[in-house]
Design a protein around this motif. Sequence first.
Motif, PDB file in Angstrom:
ATOM      1  N   LYS A   1       0.827  -1.196   0.000  1.00  0.00           N
ATOM      2  CA  LYS A   1       0.000   0.000   0.000  1.00  0.00           C
ATOM      3  C   LYS A   1       0.867   1.254   0.000  1.00  0.00           C
ATOM      4  O   LYS A   1       1.966   1.275   0.573  1.00  0.00           O
ATOM      5  CB  LYS A   1      -0.955  -0.005   1.200  1.00  0.00           C
ATOM      6  CG  LYS A   1      -0.284   0.038   2.554  1.00  0.00           C
ATOM      7  CD  LYS A   1      -1.348   0.011   3.629  1.00  0.00           C
ATOM      8  CE  LYS A   1      -0.729  -0.009   5.022  1.00  0.00           C
ATOM      9  NZ  LYS A   1      -1.745  -0.079   6.067  1.00  0.00           N
ATOM     10  N   PRO A   2       0.377   2.339  -0.637  1.00  0.00           N
ATOM     11  CA  PRO A   2       1.155   3.576  -0.699  1.00  0.00           C
ATOM     12  C   PRO A   2       1.204   4.257   0.667  1.00  0.00           C
ATOM     13  O   PRO A   2       0.211   4.300   1.396  1.00  0.00           O
ATOM     14  CB  PRO A   2       0.386   4.413  -1.714  1.00  0.00           C
ATOM     15  CG  PRO A   2      -1.011   3.882  -1.692  1.00  0.00           C
ATOM     16  CD  PRO A   2      -0.897   2.429  -1.365  1.00  0.00           C
ATOM     17  N   ILE A   3       2.355   4.808   1.010  1.00  0.00           N
ATOM     18  CA  ILE A   3       2.529   5.486   2.296  1.00  0.00           C
ATOM     19  C   ILE A   3       3.306   6.785   2.114  1.00  0.00           C
ATOM     20  O   ILE A   3       3.999   6.975   1.115  1.00  0.00           O
ATOM     21  CB  ILE A   3       3.266   4.577   3.316  1.00  0.00           C
ATOM     22  CG1 ILE A   3       4.588   4.063   2.733  1.00  0.00           C
ATOM     23  CG2 ILE A   3       2.395   3.425   3.756  1.00  0.00           C
ATOM     24  CD1 ILE A   3       5.414   3.247   3.716  1.00  0.00           C
ATOM     25  N   ILE A   4       3.169   7.667   3.097  1.00  0.00           N
ATOM     26  CA  ILE A   4       3.914   8.931   3.153  1.00  0.00           C
ATOM     27  C   ILE A   4       4.859   8.844   4.337  1.00  0.00           C
ATOM     28  O   ILE A   4       4.432   8.523   5.451  1.00  0.00           O
ATOM     29  CB  ILE A   4       2.951  10.128   3.312  1.00  0.00           C
ATOM     30  CG1 ILE A   4       1.997  10.205   2.102  1.00  0.00           C
ATOM     31  CG2 ILE A   4       3.729  11.430   3.467  1.00  0.00           C
ATOM     32  CD1 ILE A   4       0.879  11.208   2.283  1.00  0.00           C
ATOM     33  N   VAL A   5       6.144   9.101   4.109  1.00  0.00           N
ATOM     34  CA  VAL A   5       7.159   8.914   5.151  1.00  0.00           C
ATOM     35  C   VAL A   5       7.855  10.241   5.439  1.00  0.00           C
ATOM     36  O   VAL A   5       8.336  10.919   4.521  1.00  0.00           O
ATOM     37  CB  VAL A   5       8.205   7.862   4.725  1.00  0.00           C
ATOM     38  CG1 VAL A   5       9.228   7.654   5.837  1.00  0.00           C
ATOM     39  CG2 VAL A   5       7.529   6.551   4.373  1.00  0.00           C
ATOM     40  N   GLY A   6       7.902  10.604   6.721  1.00  0.00           N
ATOM     41  CA  GLY A   6       8.675  11.768   7.164  1.00  0.00           C
ATOM     42  C   GLY A   6       9.930  11.295   7.874  1.00  0.00           C
ATOM     43  O   GLY A   6       9.867  10.367   8.678  1.00  0.00           O
ATOM     44  N   ILE A   7      11.067  11.919   7.560  1.00  0.00           N
ATOM     45  CA  ILE A   7      12.345  11.483   8.134  1.00  0.00           C
ATOM     46  C   ILE A   7      13.080  12.678   8.719  1.00  0.00           C
ATOM     47  O   ILE A   7      13.203  13.737   8.072  1.00  0.00           O
ATOM     48  CB  ILE A   7      13.235  10.804   7.070  1.00  0.00           C
ATOM     49  CG1 ILE A   7      12.545   9.546   6.531  1.00  0.00           C
ATOM     50  CG2 ILE A   7      14.602  10.467   7.629  1.00  0.00           C
ATOM     51  CD1 ILE A   7      13.301   8.881   5.407  1.00  0.00           C
TER      52      ILE A   7
ATOM     53  N   SER B   1       8.458  -2.483   5.557  1.00  0.00           N
ATOM     54  CA  SER B   1       7.537  -3.358   6.280  1.00  0.00           C
ATOM     55  C   SER B   1       6.140  -2.755   6.385  1.00  0.00           C
ATOM     56  O   SER B   1       5.192  -3.455   6.729  1.00  0.00           O
ATOM     57  CB  SER B   1       8.085  -3.641   7.691  1.00  0.00           C
ATOM     58  OG  SER B   1       8.058  -2.478   8.494  1.00  0.00           O
ATOM     59  N   TYR B   2       5.991  -1.446   6.083  1.00  0.00           N
ATOM     60  CA  TYR B   2       4.685  -0.795   6.172  1.00  0.00           C
ATOM     61  C   TYR B   2       4.049  -0.529   4.810  1.00  0.00           C
ATOM     62  O   TYR B   2       2.867  -0.240   4.729  1.00  0.00           O
ATOM     63  CB  TYR B   2       4.797   0.515   6.947  1.00  0.00           C
ATOM     64  CG  TYR B   2       4.913   0.298   8.434  1.00  0.00           C
ATOM     65  CD1 TYR B   2       3.774   0.232   9.238  1.00  0.00           C
ATOM     66  CD2 TYR B   2       6.146   0.128   9.040  1.00  0.00           C
ATOM     67  CE1 TYR B   2       3.864   0.011  10.602  1.00  0.00           C
ATOM     68  CE2 TYR B   2       6.259  -0.102  10.409  1.00  0.00           C
ATOM     69  CZ  TYR B   2       5.112  -0.155  11.181  1.00  0.00           C
ATOM     70  OH  TYR B   2       5.215  -0.384  12.531  1.00  0.00           O
ATOM     71  N   GLY B   3       4.816  -0.621   3.719  1.00  0.00           N
ATOM     72  CA  GLY B   3       4.245  -0.390   2.414  1.00  0.00           C
ATOM     73  C   GLY B   3       5.255   0.180   1.443  1.00  0.00           C
ATOM     74  O   GLY B   3       6.467   0.073   1.633  1.00  0.00           O
ATOM     75  N   SER B   4       4.732   0.815   0.387  1.00  0.00           N
ATOM     76  CA  SER B   4       5.585   1.390  -0.657  1.00  0.00           C
ATOM     77  C   SER B   4       5.475   2.915  -0.608  1.00  0.00           C
ATOM     78  O   SER B   4       4.408   3.477  -0.879  1.00  0.00           O
ATOM     79  CB  SER B   4       5.132   0.863  -2.019  1.00  0.00           C
ATOM     80  OG  SER B   4       5.896   1.445  -3.039  1.00  0.00           O
ATOM     81  N   PRO B   5       6.575   3.613  -0.273  1.00  0.00           N
ATOM     82  CA  PRO B   5       6.504   5.076  -0.140  1.00  0.00           C
ATOM     83  C   PRO B   5       6.239   5.753  -1.478  1.00  0.00           C
ATOM     84  O   PRO B   5       6.900   5.445  -2.477  1.00  0.00           O
ATOM     85  CB  PRO B   5       7.896   5.446   0.384  1.00  0.00           C
ATOM     86  CG  PRO B   5       8.497   4.190   0.887  1.00  0.00           C
ATOM     87  CD  PRO B   5       7.910   3.093   0.064  1.00  0.00           C
ATOM     88  N   VAL B   6       5.272   6.668  -1.490  1.00  0.00           N
ATOM     89  CA  VAL B   6       5.060   7.510  -2.662  1.00  0.00           C
ATOM     90  C   VAL B   6       5.630   8.902  -2.430  1.00  0.00           C
ATOM     91  O   VAL B   6       5.899   9.637  -3.370  1.00  0.00           O
ATOM     92  CB  VAL B   6       3.560   7.601  -3.016  1.00  0.00           C
ATOM     93  CG1 VAL B   6       3.066   6.283  -3.588  1.00  0.00           C
ATOM     94  CG2 VAL B   6       2.720   7.986  -1.815  1.00  0.00           C
ATOM     95  N   ILE B   7       5.807   9.249  -1.146  1.00  0.00           N
ATOM     96  CA  ILE B   7       6.424  10.529  -0.787  1.00  0.00           C
ATOM     97  C   ILE B   7       7.392  10.305   0.370  1.00  0.00           C
ATOM     98  O   ILE B   7       7.069   9.636   1.344  1.00  0.00           O
ATOM     99  CB  ILE B   7       5.367  11.571  -0.366  1.00  0.00           C
ATOM    100  CG1 ILE B   7       4.588  12.074  -1.574  1.00  0.00           C
ATOM    101  CG2 ILE B   7       6.018  12.756   0.338  1.00  0.00           C
ATOM    102  CD1 ILE B   7       3.569  13.122  -1.248  1.00  0.00           C
TER     103      ILE B   7
END
Length: 657
Positions: free
Chosen positions: A245-251, A288-294
Amino acid sequence: MSKTNANICVLGFDISNQMEKLYAIVLICDGKLISKIENGGLEKIIRLAWDYNVKKVATDNIFELAPNVRELKRIISLFPENTEFIQVNLNDEGFEDFRGILKKSGISTFNLTPQKTAYYLAYLAYTGYGTSLIKKQIRTKIIVRKNRSYGPGGMSNNRYKRKVRVTILQITNDIKDVLDKNNFDYELLYRKSGAGIDGAIFTVYTPRSSLIGLIKPRQGTSVSIEIKNDLVISFAFKKEKKEDKPIIVGIDPGLNFGIAILDIEGNLLYLGTKRSGDREEIIELIQSYGSPVIIAADVKPVPDTVKKIASKFNAELFIPEESLSVEVKREMAFNALSGTSDISLDSHMRDAYSAAYNAFKTLSKKLKEVDEYLLRTGLSLSSRKIKQEVIKGKAVSDAIEEELKRILSMERENKVIIDYKAGARDLEKKLNEELEKIKKENILLKAKINKLYEELKNKDKEIKLAKKNVQLVNINSSIERTMSVLKESISELNKQLEAKNLDIKMLEERVKEYEDILDKLVKGEYIPVPIVSSLTKSNLNKLLEYNVNLIYVENPDSYQSDIGILLKNKNIRGILISYQYSENSGIYNLLKENGIPVVSIFEYDYKKIKDIIIIERKVLDKIKEAEEKLKEIEKVKEIEKFEKIFNEYREKRRKDR
């Protein structure tokens, strides 16, 4: 056989004394028995591995070496770099009964002692059985730091500290220039302090030997440079592939990584800080949480580490118009997370969450347009896929057309698109509705075909009549063309009918599968068990509102220290996991203290449906057996405790006399 002449050596081991942590050990070199030890310690296994340059270490349970993953990694790092660790009873299909493997290989399982087991493990691994569990990556760490001494007397302590920090910054920049010039892939972590930095750590993705002559160790009076190999160990356990599933990741990168993961609806999936985490570890966590789109940062310009992670996933890099202030980030995190009582934020988590949420908030207007369009038009399309394309920069209209194009392509391949609902009964209802719809279309198609056949018969009559009464060739030619068109129409409709019949067959098979599951549930042969990703309060609170006494946990290594008390208070009878687990592991001991058993389901028949698994009822017998075992252990502890008190009392009375 001499140690140096052996080409391929394999070592097998099996636990022989659990209390004293002793092993039965067998060493085979080039297919010949070299050594067998009935009761040897872990140090003997490691020494033999070095003495004979062992290529494979064979086991049927890798956790016999250590009770948890962290300790296991430490032990594996003590073995030669080229040593593989083979789990003999694991293959592409999953875990297999070890005795069953022996029987298939024509080996007797009668009186299977630890010594025999160790020998058979070594022999099977030597002949190619099993799966390699360990992945190793050799990297180099370059550490630039101040020495403990603060230098000569007479110089102001603060001035001297500033001088050291500036020196560390200069050295760090020099090393960075060398690595950039030679195109090495690396990570740089540092802590800023005034006009300089307190220290820096380079993680260079190459062996130490590649840097010889380019960067040298240094031991100065104020600053030192340490260079060392860094062996990274990861496990290749086969995991069930999760929905991509698509996810948004902040780093928020640094010596400590802040990471926040949201779905494209803005819901928080993960928020945490990785102490001294490196890029590969962060990438594995995100995957492990999905596929990052951002991939998003909270500062401008974006740190190199964030850019590299975005590049790894081929994700859009979200850059804020300007760096977010501390006040803005505090307000953003407080407003969004104020209802989440069990999350305690540090600055890294706050910054990472602000980066992710800021990206979502910036895009939320466009994402909302997708929901409004689908609601207004009634189109039954995947909003998630459309939003994923919108996030990548497509206009809403273009993204919708792209999804329609995808569906049309799937229909041409005779695939049926089903909007899955939660639970097997809802799914069966949806399938039946789709089936009835296709059956109705079938009836209409057949009626249309019959009508065309009637028209064809009428045209045949017209042709015969025309041949009798009309001699003009033009009329005859026109009728023949009309017949040809009608035949083509019938042929095309027949093809559509065949496609619909195939759809019906596929749906009927799907319905039958879920009818079988429902039948087993009704008969009591199978039971439903809810799924959680990890044992945390936030995951469990939703489940525990319902009357459940079993829980399936996807990641048993992730848990909160006080979770056992919560599970006990809610009358949870047991925890199910997907693979064999060491009885000395952290979660096993934590739950054992509260009388809750941990049971592996790999030997039972089960099926996952969204957030539940349907599993054979006989797993309850295993739970009951494990409960009785825990009660016996607790009973023995109580007796020992009583005996201890009694003996102390008797000793006291003896002394008083």
